[in-house]
Scaffold this motif. Structure first.
Motif, short mmCIF file in Angstrom:
data_model
loop_
_atom_site.label_atom_id
_atom_site.label_comp_id
_atom_site.label_asym_id
_atom_site.label_seq_id
_atom_site.Cartn_x
_atom_site.Cartn_y
_atom_site.Cartn_z
N ALA A 209 42.62 53.23 -5.09
CA ALA A 209 42.46 52.76 -6.32
C ALA A 209 42.83 54.01 -7.27
O ALA A 209 42.49 55.10 -6.94
CB ALA A 209 40.91 52.65 -6.52
N GLN A 210 43.51 53.61 -8.37
CA GLN A 210 43.65 54.72 -9.28
C GLN A 210 42.23 55.07 -10.21
O GLN A 210 41.31 53.96 -10.32
CB GLN A 210 44.60 54.00 -10.44
CG GLN A 210 46.19 53.77 -9.60
CD GLN A 210 47.17 53.25 -10.67
OE1 GLN A 210 46.72 53.00 -11.77
NE2 GLN A 210 48.45 53.49 -10.30
N GLY A 211 42.54 56.41 -10.45
CA GLY A 211 41.46 56.57 -11.30
C GLY A 211 41.53 56.31 -12.96
O GLY A 211 42.39 55.84 -13.17
N GLN A 212 40.53 56.73 -13.50
CA GLN A 212 40.39 56.27 -15.08
C GLN A 212 41.59 57.20 -15.61
O GLN A 212 42.06 58.53 -15.51
CB GLN A 212 39.31 57.07 -15.74
CG GLN A 212 37.93 55.95 -15.47
CD GLN A 212 38.23 54.77 -16.32
OE1 GLN A 212 38.74 53.66 -15.85
NE2 GLN A 212 37.84 54.70 -17.46
N PRO A 213 42.49 56.73 -16.70
CA PRO A 213 43.65 57.19 -16.97
C PRO A 213 43.22 58.37 -18.04
O PRO A 213 42.34 58.27 -18.79
CB PRO A 213 44.27 56.16 -17.72
CG PRO A 213 43.25 55.12 -18.10
CD PRO A 213 42.40 55.12 -16.76
#
Length: 493
Positions: A209-213
């Motif tokens: 999962a990608q982190g918060q931009p």
């Protein structure tokens, strides 16, 4: 939400599939959006499998919804006619805009007639009717399939329209459970104290999962290229000229550049003139007289233009059409310094022209100006400097075309190949300033000035592969383009 999830899982567990989530939501008395949220949550854990379904259905228009509630126009008309009949004016007052529609259909059905010799009095010819239109609308609203003929009639009367709807077909997934267990995400103090952490089932970590931009600023392509061009000028030994006066007089913008007062560029179709203050009185008298003389009678080997030069024209204020007006001021200032010392000047700032806006033109844009003032400069020096300048900018495909400018001779237009547009695009103009412009300023004999000007926008478009200037600069700029566009480093040193 939990009750809705429990109902759906119980339905699937009992062996029933859900072929249409919209119908199922309607049977439960909930909105499809509420059910959709539950479906997406369950599908994410593979508890259910969902298949997207897109349907085209006939829906009622606003006009049809009114007929569904109050009856068709023809039925409303018949209900409004008393036994003795009624005039069209009275019926118009009761029914409004639907009167004409109702009368046409009612007459076709032979429900109404007119008094002999009096076409204004509308009479009932039947006591009771069956409102078929209202019945058809009710059946359609309830989901019943109507015949093609009925659909065509409703379409012709513009009472229905097609609407695309999406829903889901559901069945058990590979991880199906009759009741979902809530997975723990963290071990808390309470878990440790009670010891129940041993019996908890924890949610798996999603390492993909990608982190918060990260909230960061974005470099506007125009400012990026401007900074690189500024660095190129500094590397080549140029000094920046002051360009803080957007408002300029016609004298410095045109006359000092040996541009005649009848030139088309001075027309309001090409130039923005000011209404207040409309004129300036801050002109250098001795220099103004020399400029007037060379325009009217010539000098310094020139015949001049031979016209009656008017001071009123020179005093008009305008939004500068080019930063060459700044160059004229700087060259005049340089001419007053004794002894003369060679200089290299540059500027990058906004200019204004009354242009028709299209994919390569704006009424407000940036001009890059560079000039070298020294003894014995030639056209070969100009071409060499331009090739050096543009190669540092990453634009090695150059062409030069002879051109005419009132204040340079010889003059050349500069073209560069645009890979996006697949054609040669003009990126600038250049030339050697005329003696008629330089010598009245007081510059020594033998001093020449080579100069060039180009827009900031077109090189930026070429370097970034942008084919519409409005995507780059102006009120319609697309900020997503700025965010997603990588920094351009090609050829920039």
């Amino acid at each position: 939400m939990s009750d809705l999830e429990a109902s759906l899982l119980a339905h699937l567990n009992s062996g029933g599939d859900v072929p249409d989530s919209r119908s199922y939501a309607s049977s439960l008395g909930v909105t499809h959006k509420e059910l959709e949220d539950v479906i997406k949550s369950l599908a994410a854990f593979r508890i259910v499998e969902s298949k997207d379904i897109t349907k085209e259905t006939w829906v009622l228009t606003d006009e049809a919804k009114g007929y569904l509630a109050s009856g068709s126009p023809e039925a409303q008309l018949l209900a409004a006619i008393p036994p003795e009949g009624a005039s069209k004016d009275v019926l118009k007052e009761k029914l409004g805009s639907i009167l004409d529609i109702g009368m046409k259909t009612a007459a076709k059905n032979k429900w109404i007639g007119f008094e002999k010799g009096n076409k204004d009095l509308v009479l009932r010819k039947v006591d009771t009717i069956k409102d078929e239109l209202q019945e058809q609308l009710k059946r359609l609203e309830s989901g019943e399939v109507l015949s093609d003929k009925v659909i065509d009639d409703l379409k012709r009367r513009k009472l229905i329209m097609k609407e695309k709807t999406s829903c889901y077909a559901l069945k058990k997934g590979p991880q199906f459970v009759a009741k979902r267990k809530k997975l723990a995400t963290d071990v808390t103090q309470e878990h440790l104290r009670s010891g129940d952490w041993k019996d908890l089932e924890f949610k798996d970590y999603n390492f993909g999962a990608q982190g918060q931009p990260i909230s960061v600023g974005y470099v506007q392509p125009l400012l990026e290229v401007r900074e690189e061009i500024q660095n190129i000028f500094l590397q080549m030994g140029f000094t920046e000229m002051p360009t803080n006066n957007y408002v300029e007089s016609s004298f410095w913008n045109f006359d000092a550049l040996y541009q005649p007062q009848q030139h088309p560029a001075r027309d309001s179709h090409d130039t923005f003139f000011l209404q207040a203050p409309a004129t300036t009185k801050q002109l250098i008298e001795a220099y103004l007289e020399k400029v007037k003389e060379v325009h009217q009678c010539g000098g310094y080997g020139s015949k001049g233009y031979g016209y009656d030069w008017k001071r009123d024209e020179a005093e008009k204020n305008l939004l500068r059409t080019h930063t060459t007006a700044v160059s004229a001021r700087m060259l005049y200032k340089l001419a007053q310094e004794k002894p003369f010392a060679p200089k290299r000047y540059y500027s990058i700032d906004r200019v204004f022209r009354n242009e028709a806006v299209d994919r390569t033109h704006l009424a407000e844009f940036h001009q890059i100006e560079g000039l070298i003032c020294d003894y014995g400069l030639t056209l070969g020096d100009l071409i060499g400097v331009l090739e050096d300048f543009f190669s540092r900018l990453g634009m090695s495909k150059l062409r030069f075309k002879p051109a005419y400018n009132p204040y340079t001779e010889p003059s050349m237009e500069i073209f560069s190949y645009h890979e996006g547009l697949k054609k040669w695009v003009e990126v600038g103009n250049s030339g050697m300033f005329r003696p008629e412009m330089l010598l009245p300023m007081g510059l020594p004999e033998g001093v020449n000035v080579i100069a060039w000007g180009l827009s900031l926008e077109r090189p930026t478009m070429i370097l970034y592969g942008i084919d519409n200037i409005r995507d780059l600069f102006g009120p319609k700029v697309d900020f997503n383009l700025i965010k997603s566009n990588p920094l351009c480093r090609l050829g920039l040193q």
